[in-house]
Scaffold this motif. Structure first.
Motif: not given
Length: 257
Positions: A122-126, A128-130, A148-157
């Motif tokens: 979901l994160s990679l798909g957009n 810019e998404a929250k 997810l942090k280790n894979n530099l995924t930043k737009n996920i809460s």
């Protein structure tokens, strides 16, 4: 398992591809998104993340707050086994990626983070998404946050909480996409659906995982389809897509993917 096998045979007889679709909206979605053969560069990242989870032999104590696993009954489980038996497949993760990419959904809610395979897609798909993802099991949530942090995924809460508690706090928000991937029980699914209806807009899409998980889940799916606010649904067997587009005539589709 017998129930699912029987339902799948029925699905094969009743389903179609794009040639059986007369709605321009659904036809475009099927041809440009569901059947998109483009090799997106992000597919490699999705596959690598899943491979890393499949090789991870960390043991976590799983608290099943919903229907639980049909395969694994022990509480302490290897991450690799969870990924193999209950994790999102590569095919489905890529489809979720394409759906996000196609609709450009900006505000997204996921019920059931699990190991984060679908969450990352979901994160990679957009980017810019929250994305807000809820996981009820504390140890699973802690493990996935680190991955997810280790894979530099930043737009996920990532929220660690019971679905009911978390949803109650979020129901004043508006979501463009909601992925229901946890607690595969009829009553709970319908309760989440009814509560989150108030967060939907005309262009929102709700995606329900495992609509043929059990007789109860299929009954829940049929009730959702008949809801007056629902205009279009697409049954892909493993997922059910729900749309609220007021400009669409109420119509239900079964599409092979």
């Amino acid at each position: 398992m017998f129930y699912q096998a029987f339902q799948y045979i029925k699905f094969l007889f009743k389903s179609t591809n794009q040639h059986g679709v007369h709605s321009p909206f659904v036809y475009n979605l099927v041809t440009k998104c569901f059947y998109d053969k483009t090799h997106h560069e992000d597919y490699r990242i999705i596959s690598n993340y899943r491979k890393s989870i499949l090789k991870n032999d960390t043991k976590i104590k799983v608290t099943d707050l919903g229907a639980g696993s049909q395969v694994m009954k022990q509480q302490e489980r290897l991450v690799s086994k969870i990924a193999k038996n209950a994790g999102t497949t590569n095919k489905r993760a890529k489809l979720l990626y394409r759906v996000m990419h196609y609709f450009k959904s900006k505000n997204v809610l996921e019920l059931g983070t699990s190991l984060g395979i679908a969450t990352q897609a979901l994160s990679l798909g957009n980017p810019e998404a929250k994305i807000t993802s809820i996981e009820g099991c504390t140890e699973t949530s802690n493990f996935t946050k680190t991955q997810l942090k280790n894979n530099l995924t930043k737009n996920i809460s990532l929220i660690t909480d019971d679905f009911n508690n978390a949803i109650e706090k979020l129901c004043t928000n508006q979501f463009d996409l909601v992925f229901f991937d946890g607690n595969h029980q009829k009553a709970a699914t319908l309760e989440y659906f009814e509560t989150l209806l108030q967060t939907a807009n005309n262009d929102s899409v709700f995606i329900f995982d495992d609509i043929y998980w059990s007789k109860g889940m299929t009954e829940a799916w049929e009730i959702i389809k008949s809801h007056p606010k629902v205009t279009v649904t697409i049954d892909t067997f493993f997922w059910g897509f729900v749309f609220f587009r007021s400009e669409q005539v109420k119509e239900h589709f079964k599409i092979r993917i």
